[in-house]
Design an enzyme around this catalytic site. Structure first.
Site, PDB file in Angstrom:
ATOM      1  N   SER A 146      48.270  72.822  33.457  1.00 11.91           N
ATOM      2  CA  SER A 146      48.174  72.941  34.811  1.00 11.91           C
ATOM      3  C   SER A 146      46.345  73.151  34.895  1.00 11.91           C
ATOM      4  CB  SER A 146      48.602  74.322  35.335  1.00 11.91           C
ATOM      5  OG  SER A 146      47.900  74.804  36.436  1.00 11.91           O
ATOM      6  N   TYR A 148      51.252  83.856  34.794  1.00 16.71           N
ATOM      7  CA  TYR A 148      51.725  82.495  34.566  1.00 16.71           C
ATOM      8  C   TYR A 148      50.431  81.605  34.092  1.00 16.71           C
ATOM      9  CZ  TYR A 148      51.832  77.568  36.379  1.00 16.71           C
ATOM     10  OH  TYR A 148      51.552  76.191  36.480  1.00 16.71           O
ATOM     11  N   LYS A 177      49.770  79.258  30.291  1.00 11.23           N
ATOM     12  CA  LYS A 177      49.472  77.654  30.158  1.00 11.23           C
ATOM     13  C   LYS A 177      48.217  77.509  29.343  1.00 11.23           C
ATOM     14  CE  LYS A 177      52.662  75.754  32.816  1.00 11.23           C
ATOM     15  NZ  LYS A 177      53.690  74.936  32.109  1.00 11.23           N
TER      16      LYS A 177
HETATM   17  C1  UD1 Z   1      49.688  76.791  42.921  1.00  7.86           C
HETATM   18  C2  UD1 Z   1      49.659  77.862  41.898  1.00  7.86           C
HETATM   19  C3  UD1 Z   1      48.912  77.021  40.637  1.00  7.86           C
HETATM   20  C4  UD1 Z   1      50.286  76.167  40.084  1.00  7.86           C
HETATM   21  C5  UD1 Z   1      50.508  75.095  41.383  1.00  7.86           C
HETATM   22  C6  UD1 Z   1      51.750  74.321  41.008  1.00  7.86           C
HETATM   23  C7  UD1 Z   1      48.776  79.779  43.193  1.00  7.86           C
HETATM   24  C8  UD1 Z   1      47.410  80.506  43.154  1.00  7.86           C
HETATM   25  N1  UD1 Z   1      48.323  78.943  42.302  1.00  7.86           N
HETATM   26  O1  UD1 Z   1      48.596  76.101  43.150  1.00  7.86           O
HETATM   27  O2  UD1 Z   1      48.851  77.965  39.537  1.00  7.86           O
HETATM   28  O3  UD1 Z   1      49.752  75.207  39.122  1.00  7.86           O
HETATM   29  O4  UD1 Z   1      50.917  75.821  42.537  1.00  7.86           O
HETATM   30  O5  UD1 Z   1      52.170  73.445  42.228  1.00  7.86           O
HETATM   31  O6  UD1 Z   1      49.634  79.939  43.378  1.00  7.86           O
HETATM   32  N2  UD1 Z   1      48.547  77.189  51.540  1.00  7.86           N
HETATM   33  C9  UD1 Z   1      48.645  77.393  52.846  1.00  7.86           C
HETATM   34  N3  UD1 Z   1      49.757  78.004  53.513  1.00  7.86           N
HETATM   35  C10 UD1 Z   1      51.161  77.802  52.672  1.00  7.86           C
HETATM   36  C11 UD1 Z   1      50.856  77.651  51.191  1.00  7.86           C
HETATM   37  C12 UD1 Z   1      49.699  77.159  50.864  1.00  7.86           C
HETATM   38  O7  UD1 Z   1      47.926  77.576  53.752  1.00  7.86           O
HETATM   39  O8  UD1 Z   1      52.137  78.466  53.299  1.00  7.86           O
HETATM   40  C13 UD1 Z   1      47.435  76.584  50.991  1.00  7.86           C
HETATM   41  C14 UD1 Z   1      46.922  77.222  49.661  1.00  7.86           C
HETATM   42  O9  UD1 Z   1      46.120  78.516  50.181  1.00  7.86           O
HETATM   43  C15 UD1 Z   1      46.139  76.376  48.993  1.00  7.86           C
HETATM   44  C16 UD1 Z   1      46.738  74.822  49.239  1.00  7.86           C
HETATM   45  O10 UD1 Z   1      47.514  75.247  50.652  1.00  7.86           O
HETATM   46  O11 UD1 Z   1      44.659  76.224  49.579  1.00  7.86           O
HETATM   47  C17 UD1 Z   1      47.626  74.474  48.154  1.00  7.86           C
HETATM   48  O12 UD1 Z   1      48.687  75.798  47.727  1.00  7.86           O
HETATM   49  P1  UD1 Z   1      49.989  75.638  46.889  1.00  7.86           P
HETATM   50  O13 UD1 Z   1      50.566  74.505  47.213  1.00  7.86           O
HETATM   51  O14 UD1 Z   1      50.429  76.836  46.735  1.00  7.86           O
HETATM   52  O15 UD1 Z   1      48.949  75.320  45.616  1.00  7.86           O
HETATM   53  P2  UD1 Z   1      47.987  76.149  44.739  1.00  7.86           P
HETATM   54  O16 UD1 Z   1      47.845  77.430  45.089  1.00  7.86           O
HETATM   55  O17 UD1 Z   1      46.749  75.159  44.480  1.00  7.86           O
END
Ligand code: UD1
Length: 336
Positions: free
Chosen positions: A125, A150, A154
């Site tokens: 990841s 988690y 990795k």
């Molecule tokens: C997350 C995990 C990462 C993992 C990856 C797998 C965390 C901190 N990181 O990455 O370790 O490898 O998923 O796919 O959880 N967002 C919103 N609203 C929401 C959901 C997300 O604004 O309801 C934003 C988040 O703040 C972020 C972006 O969308 O900026 C992507 O979020 P997400 O899909 O959860 O992925 P990561 O956090 O990048």
């Protein structure tokens, strides 16, 4: 026909990779204990490629059962996806994560140690980079101390693989994914989140279809053009194809060292607000959202430098953000 073992092959990325393997005439065996997947994924795979992979229901962290099964098998390659991946849960139950993710890897590597020609692909990841100093992120960027158990699994798993590759002369590739999204264009397989999705795109599609309320945009005060955080979203089918290319590199002995590491991303950063707009445009659906506080542990911006994968693997993502969002939406509608 080469025999490939796909662990976690009924999961999100695993199932898409199984499809691509079968379509290329590999003989595929899946090990999956359904801890985060469902048996009906086999029907989806079969209806896409006209073939059902062999499926073994096995907990890979169980050393004796794992050994009993593997000792009689001859695989040309293993693609290892099986792992727990919920960041928040890992903070509450770290030992569950270390037990499962690390023991499973070690048990598989015991097999590879005795079958050193078996190519080994590991699902890693971009979280290993944390908040990178320089963008886009290259493979030699500094590995930061993990934000969660988690993420730590990795990092530890990558180290175990590297040390084992040196000590036992194994062939391995670790693939560091950025943000996999989307679903198979057939609408027959996709992501199956348990409970409230923590990841952005499954929340968007569930919100748009009415299962969830308003989407929370976690923070609009980041130092980015529109204030929301930036990620590199990559279509899961592009990602699946990268696994085949990596596997074939090892099978053909084209690897330049025993452990290679590649970033898998689109190379393009998109903000949360841009993803929302792209979803509306791709699907014609409305998507209500509200701005909320930043989410703990989130980085500001992460997107991949994809040059190494392009040069060495000859792989580049082909599908766009809109393709991925359309496919994710089709899958969401089919599931209803
Ligand atoms: C997350 C995990 C990462 C993992 C990856 C797998 C965390 C901190 N990181 O990455 O370790 O490898 O998923 O796919 O959880 N967002 C919103 N609203 C929401 C959901 C997300 O604004 O309801 C934003 C988040 O703040 C972020 C972006 O969308 O900026 C992507 O979020 P997400 O899909 O959860 O992925 P990561 O956090 O990048």
């Amino acid at each position: 026909m080469k025999r490939i073992l796909v662990t976690g092959g009924l999961g999100y990325i695993g199932s898409h990779t199984v499809v691509e393997l079968i379509l290329r005439d590999y003989d595929v065996t899946v090990i999956d204990n359904l801890s985060n997947s469902e048996e009906k994924v086999l029907d989806g795979i079969e209806s896409i490629c006209g073939q059902r992979p062999k499926w073994i229901d096995l907990d890979l962290s169980d050393r004796s059962r794992c050994h009993d099964y593997l000792k009689n098998q001859k695989f040309d390659g293993i693609i290892h996806f099986a792992a727990f991946k919920a960041v928040g849960e890992s903070v509450k139950k770290p030992l569950k994560y270390y037990m499962n993710n690390i023991f499973s890897l070690v048990n598989l590597l015991r097999y590879v140690e005795k079958n050193v020609n078996c190519a080994f692909i590991f699902s890693s990841s971009c979280s290993v980079y944390g908040e990178a100093k320089k963008l886009p992120i290259t493979e030699d960027s500094e590995i930061k101390s993990a934000e969660s158990p988690y993420g730590n699994t990795k990092q530890i798993c990558e180290e175990i693989i590297e040390e084992s590759s040196v000590a036992y002369n194994l062939k391995s590739i670790a693939l560091r994914y950025f943000n996999p999204i989307g679903a198979h264009p057939s609408g027959k397989i996709g992501e199956l989140p348990i409970g409230v999705p923590q990841n952005l795109v499954p929340f968007i599609t569930q919100s748009a279809i009415g299962i969830r309320g308003e989407l929370n945009v976690w923070g609009n005060d980041y130092p980015t053009a529109d204030g929301s955080a930036i990620r590199d979203y990559i279509h899961v089918v592009d990602l699946a194809e990268a696994h085949i290319v990596a596997l074939e590199r090892l099978l053909a002995d084209k690897n330049e060292s025993n452990t290679e590491v590649y970033n898998l991303g689109s190379g393009k950063g998109s903000s949360v607000l841009e993803v929302i707009e792209a979803f509306k445009k791709a699907t014609g659906e409305n998507l209500p959202y509200k701005i909320s506080q930043r989410r703990k542990g989130d980085v500001i911006s992460a997107y991949a430098d994809t040059k190494l994968a392009e040069q060495k693997l000859g792989w580049k993502s082909k599908k766009t953000l809109e393709d991925a969002l359309k496919d994710a939406w089709r899958w969401q509608k089919n599931k209803m």
